[in-house]
Scaffold this motif. Structure first.
Motif, PDB file in Angstrom:
ATOM      1  N   UNK A  45       0.696  -1.228   0.067  1.00 58.46           N
ATOM      2  CA  UNK A  45       0.058   0.053   0.107  1.00 58.46           C
ATOM      3  C   UNK A  45       0.853   1.261  -0.039  1.00 58.46           C
ATOM      4  N   UNK A  46       2.062   1.257   0.780  1.00 61.03           N
ATOM      5  CA  UNK A  46       2.811   2.347   0.808  1.00 61.03           C
ATOM      6  C   UNK A  46       4.078   2.441  -0.111  1.00 61.03           C
ATOM      7  N   UNK A  47       4.437   1.158  -0.696  1.00 58.13           N
ATOM      8  CA  UNK A  47       5.490   0.965  -1.563  1.00 58.13           C
ATOM      9  C   UNK A  47       5.652   2.010  -2.444  1.00 58.13           C
ATOM     10  N   UNK A  48       6.992   2.433  -2.891  1.00 60.70           N
ATOM     11  CA  UNK A  48       6.883   3.390  -3.956  1.00 60.70           C
ATOM     12  C   UNK A  48       6.797   2.720  -5.380  1.00 60.70           C
ATOM     13  N   UNK A  73       9.518  -6.647  12.409  1.00 64.71           N
ATOM     14  CA  UNK A  73       9.883  -8.003  11.809  1.00 64.71           C
ATOM     15  C   UNK A  73       9.206  -9.225  12.745  1.00 64.71           C
ATOM     16  N   UNK A  74       9.153  -9.128  13.880  1.00 66.19           N
ATOM     17  CA  UNK A  74       8.728 -10.159  14.890  1.00 66.19           C
ATOM     18  C   UNK A  74       7.420 -10.545  14.499  1.00 66.19           C
ATOM     19  N   UNK A  75       6.522  -9.381  14.451  1.00 65.01           N
ATOM     20  CA  UNK A  75       5.107  -9.680  14.311  1.00 65.01           C
ATOM     21  C   UNK A  75       4.685  -9.982  12.537  1.00 65.01           C
ATOM     22  N   UNK A  76       5.515  -9.782  11.835  1.00 65.06           N
ATOM     23  CA  UNK A  76       5.486 -10.214  10.459  1.00 65.06           C
ATOM     24  C   UNK A  76       5.771 -11.676  10.290  1.00 65.06           C
ATOM     25  N   UNK A  77       6.977 -12.136  10.840  1.00 65.14           N
ATOM     26  CA  UNK A  77       7.225 -13.595  10.841  1.00 65.14           C
ATOM     27  C   UNK A  77       6.174 -14.323  11.500  1.00 65.14           C
ATOM     28  N   UNK A 102      -9.414 -14.675   6.074  1.00 71.31           N
ATOM     29  CA  UNK A 102      -8.071 -13.612   5.432  1.00 71.31           C
ATOM     30  C   UNK A 102      -7.504 -12.947   6.218  1.00 71.31           C
ATOM     31  N   UNK A 103      -6.372 -12.811   6.277  1.00 67.38           N
ATOM     32  CA  UNK A 103      -5.399 -11.606   7.073  1.00 67.38           C
ATOM     33  C   UNK A 103      -4.763 -10.875   5.897  1.00 67.38           C
ATOM     34  N   UNK A 104      -4.781  -9.624   6.079  1.00 66.23           N
ATOM     35  CA  UNK A 104      -4.113  -8.574   5.136  1.00 66.23           C
ATOM     36  C   UNK A 104      -2.912  -8.047   5.941  1.00 66.23           C
ATOM     37  N   UNK A 105      -1.747  -8.509   5.391  1.00 65.10           N
ATOM     38  CA  UNK A 105      -0.782  -7.720   6.074  1.00 65.10           C
ATOM     39  C   UNK A 105      -0.028  -6.379   5.283  1.00 65.10           C
ATOM     40  N   UNK A 106      -0.453  -5.386   5.691  1.00 65.89           N
ATOM     41  CA  UNK A 106      -0.252  -4.000   5.192  1.00 65.89           C
ATOM     42  C   UNK A 106       1.207  -3.480   5.557  1.00 65.89           C
ATOM     43  N   UNK A 107       1.735  -2.896   4.641  1.00 65.03           N
ATOM     44  CA  UNK A 107       2.966  -1.854   4.959  1.00 65.03           C
ATOM     45  C   UNK A 107       2.748  -0.499   5.528  1.00 65.03           C
ATOM     46  N   UNK A 108       1.515  -0.233   5.757  1.00 62.95           N
ATOM     47  CA  UNK A 108       1.215   1.146   6.160  1.00 62.95           C
ATOM     48  C   UNK A 108       0.545   1.107   7.593  1.00 62.95           C
ATOM     49  N   UNK A 109       1.169   1.052   8.841  1.00 58.65           N
ATOM     50  CA  UNK A 109       2.576   1.235   8.848  1.00 58.65           C
ATOM     51  C   UNK A 109       3.215  -0.017   8.602  1.00 58.65           C
ATOM     52  N   UNK A 110       4.562  -0.096   8.472  1.00 60.58           N
ATOM     53  CA  UNK A 110       5.192  -1.387   8.458  1.00 60.58           C
ATOM     54  C   UNK A 110       5.469  -2.007   9.759  1.00 60.58           C
ATOM     55  N   UNK A 111       4.834  -3.331   9.993  1.00 64.35           N
ATOM     56  CA  UNK A 111       4.886  -3.976  11.195  1.00 64.35           C
ATOM     57  C   UNK A 111       6.220  -4.456  11.628  1.00 64.35           C
TER      58      UNK A 111
END
Length: 598
Positions: A462-465, A507-511, A496-505
C-alpha cells in the motif's frame, strides 16, 4: 504551517482562475496547465493515484482550451502523456505524446517518453527506434539514449541493429572518463543478463554478460585490475563448512537451463584486507580484487578507487571482523536470505569476532536489528560500515569508490560452484543455496512446530514506491466472497488476513503472521521473503514479473519445500511501475482450487 497555508493558497488561486466565466483563452489555457502541474507535483510526491488522475483531467482540459496557443497546447499534450505514463496507461500516453510531437516536432523529451511508453507495451523495437531518434535530436544525451536503445533492441532480438548502435556508441566512448565507460559496459552486461543473452556470438553486444562485466571491471580504474580467487593467493585460505543439498533450482523460463544446486558453503579467511566502496569489495593490494560469489553483480566502477585516489590513506584498522557487507545488503530480501545466513555460519565458527554490518550514519536499519535479535545476536559485537548515499543522476561514482577500512583478519562465507561453473551462474548469484535456506529457516523457527491455521495471508504493497496493485480493494472483496463460499463446506473455516505496509509492522509480528499462514498471496516484492518461516503445507501465490531474472520466490519456495504458483502481472515492465494490474479471475480461480485442495 506556513508551507501548508501556501499550498492551500495555490490550490485556491487555481480553483478561482478555473471558475472565472471567461477571461481570455490564453488565461484559461495557462491556468489549466498550472492546475495540472500542482496536482502532478502533489501526486508524484505522495504517490496517490487519485491525485495523479486529477492532474490528468486538468491537462486534458488544457488540451481543449489551448487551441489558439500551439506551444502551450503541445506542452499540455506532453504533460498529459507523462501523467498517463505514471498511471501505467501507455496507450493513452502514446496518443497524447504523438499529438504533442505533431504540434512541436523539436521537443526531444517527447521521444524519450514515447520510448518508455512503447517499452511498457513490450514493443521493444519501436522503443529502441524512439531512443535513437532522441539521440539524434539531442546530441548531449546521445550516449545514454543509445545505451537505452541497445537494451530495447536486445529485448526485441534485433542483434544486428543492437550491434550497429553499439558501434555508434563506441565512437564516443573514448572521450568519456573511464568510470563512465565502465558504467556503460556494466549496464549493458546487466541488460544482456536480464534478457537471457548468454550465448557467445561475434558481435560485442551479444557476447556473454561476463565479457561486458569484465570490460567494466578493467575500466573501473583506467588500468588493469587482477581478479584473484581465494585459491590463487596466499592471503586467503578456505575450508568447506556445508555440503550441497542437490535440490534442483526452481528456474523455469525458457531462457534458462534448469541445473542442480550443487553449491557448497566455504569459510574464507583473508589477511590484510582493505574494504572499498559501498559494496565492501575486498582489495588485497592496489591492483588486486578478491573474487566474490556475487562478482558478476558487483559494479566495481562504483567501488574500486581510481588511480588519483590514494589506495591506503589513513584508514581505521580492525584486528578481525566477519564480513556482512555486500552488494544490495541493505535490501530486506538480500539481508534476510543472503546476508543473515552467512552471519550465522561465520559466528558459529568464530564466536566473538565482531560483525562488519552495513549502516546509515552509524546505525543499522530497524529490521536488521530486529532480525539479529530474533537469532540471538542483539548483543553481539559489531562494527558499523556506513553505506554512503548515491546520486542517481550522476554516472561517475568516483566519490563513493574510496577505501573505507582495513581488516587484519577478515572472515567471510561464500557459496561456491563446482568447476566448470554454469554459463549463467552470475544470474543466480542472489539465489542462496537450498541448504543455507533451510539452515536459516530452522534458526528462525527454533525446534517448535508451528500450528497450521486455515489462513489466507494477503501481502499488501500500500505504501511501497512501486508495484501497488490497482483496484486492490476489488480483489480483496472477491477473495472474501470466495472464502465465504468455501467455508459453507470447509471445516475448520478459512479466514483472510491482510498484512499492510502502512505502517510497516515489526519483523517479529510479520514472521508470526507468516508462520500461521497456509496460503500467501502477494505482488513480487521483499515482503514475500518472509515465507522462509511458513509451514510446510503452505502454498505461495506470487503475482510475478515477466522478467526472467525475477525467480527469487520460486527458488525460495522450492528450496524449503513449499508449493508455488505464479500469476504474471498484466502490467509489462512492472518492476518500476507505481501501479500494476493483475488478472483477478486468474487469481481467484487458482485460489479456489488451492483452498478446495487443502
Amino acid at each position: 504551517m506556513s508551507g501548508c497555508r501556501e499550498h492551500i493558497f495555490k490550490l485556491g488561486l487555481i480553483a478561482l482562475l478555473l471558475s472565472l466565466p471567461c477571461c481570455n483563452l490564453a488565461l484559461d489555457c495557462l491556468s489549466a496547465i498550472q492546475a495540472g502541474e500542482v496536482l502532478l507535483k502533489q501526486g508524484t510526491a505522495s504517490r496517490k493515484w487519485h491525485t495523479l488522475d486529477n492532474a490528468r483531467q486538468a491537462f486534458l482540459n488544457a488540451t481543449g482550451s489551448c487551441n489558439d496557443a500551439v506551444s502551450r497546447q503541445a506542452e499540455a499534450y506532453f504533460k498529459l502523456g507523462y501523467v498517463n505514463l505514471l498511471l501505467s496507461s501507455p496507450t493513452s500516453a502514446i496518443t497524447a505524446l504523438q499529438a504533442s510531437n505533431q504540434l512541436d516536432p523539436t521537443k526531444p523529451s517527447v521521444h524519450l517518453n514515447l520510448a518508455v511508453a512503447w517499452s511498457q507495451l513490450r514493443n521493444y523495437k519501436t522503443a529502441g527506434y524512439q531512443y535513437l531518434h532522441h539521440a539524434r535530436i539531442k546530441p548531449t544525451a546521445a550516449t545514454e539514449s543509445r545505451l537505452a536503445a541497445i537494451k530495447m533492441l536486445l529485448r526485441a532480438g534485433l542483434l544486428t541493429e543492437a550491434a550497429a548502435t553499439w558501434n555508434m556508441l563506441v565512437s564516443s566512448l573514448s572521450s568519456l572518463p573511464c568510470h563512465q565507460q565502465a558504467s556503460i559496459h556494466y549496464e549493458l552486461g546487466r541488460a544482456q543478463e536480464l534478457n537471457g543473452y548468454w550465448l557467445d556470438a561475434n558481435h560485442h553486444v551479444s557476447t556473454s554478460t561476463l565479457s561486458n562485466f569484465s570490460a567494466s571491471l578493467q575500466l573501473s580504474r583506467c588500468s588493469t585490475i587482477t581478479i584473484t580467487t581465494c585459491q590463487q593467493t596466499s592471503q586467503c585460505h578456505g575450508s568447506l563448512v556445508l555440503t550441497p543439498s542437490h535440490r534442483s533450482l526452481a528456474i523455469l523460463p525458457a531462457t534458462l537451463v534448469p541445473i542442480k544446486d550443487t553449491r557448497a558453503v566455504h569459510l574464507q579467511t583473508v589477511s590484510s584486507a582493505t574494504l572499498v566502496g559501498n559494496d565492501g569489495v575486498i582489495m588485497l593490494d592496489p591492483t588486486t580484487v578478491l573474487e566474490s560469489d556475487l562478482m558478476p553483480q558487483i559494479p566495481l566502477y562504483r567501488n574500486v578507487p581510481v588511480i588519483r585516489t590514494q589506495f591506503k590513506p589513513s584508514l581505521v584498522h580492525y584486528p578481525a571482523a566477519i564480513l556482512a557487507v555486500q552488494t544490495f545488503a541493505t535490501g530486506f530480501y538480500h539481508f534476510l536470505l543472503d546476508v543473515l545466513p552467512r552471519i550465522l555460519i561465520a559466528v558459529h565458527l568464530h564466536p566473538n569476532v565482531p560483525l562488519l554490518l552495513p549502516s546509515n550514519s552509524g546505525k543499522v536499519h530497524r529490521y536488521m536489528q530486529e532480525l539479529l535479535e530474533l537469532v540471538g545476536l542483539d548483543g553481539y559485537p559489531r562494527i558499523m560500515f556506513d553505506v554512503l548515499p548515491r546520486n542517481p543522476n550522476q554516472r561517475d561514482d568516483t566519490a563513493l569508490a574510496t577505501p573505507r577500512v582495513s581488516i587484519g583478519t577478515l572472515y567471510r562465507i561464500q557459496w561456491s560452484w563446482p568447476s566448470p561453473k554454469p554459463a549463467n551462474y552470475g544470474f543466480l548469484a542472489h539465489y542462496p543455496p537450498a541448504s543455507v535456506l533451510n539452515l536459516l529457516r530452522r534458526r528462525l523457527l527454533g525446534h517448535y512446530p508451528c500450528p497450521t491455521l486455515h489462513t489466507v495471508l494477503y501481502v499488501q504493497r500500500h505504501k511501497a514506491a512501486t508495484r501497488r496493485l490497482r483496484n486492490e480493494h476489488q480483489l480483496l472483496d472477491s477473495i472474501r466472497k470466495l472464502i465465504a463460499a468455501v467455508n459453507v463446506k470447509a471445516q475448520p473455516s478459512w479466514r483472510l488476513d491482510v498484512m499492510s505496509d502502512d505502517p510497516i509492522p515489526s519483523t517479529r509480528d510479520t514472521l508470526r503472521k507468516f508462520q500461521h499462514a497456509q496460503v500467501i498471496i502477494g505482488v513480487h516484492g521483499a515482503g514475500l521473503s518472509n515465507v522462509i518461516v511458513c509451514p510446510k503445507e503452505a502454498v505461495v501465490i506470487e503475482l510475478g514479473l515477466w522478467q526472467p531474472h525475477a525467480q527469487y520466490y520460486r527458488h525460495l519456495a522450492s528450496g524449503i519445500g513449499l508449493s508455488y504458483h505464479n500469476v504474471p502481472l498484466d502490467t509489462v515492465e512492472a518492476y518500476s511501475q507505481v501501479y500494476v494490474d493483475a488478472n483477478h479471475s486468474s487469481i481467484i480461480s487458482l485460489l479456489r482450487s488451492t483452498l478446495l485442495g487443502l
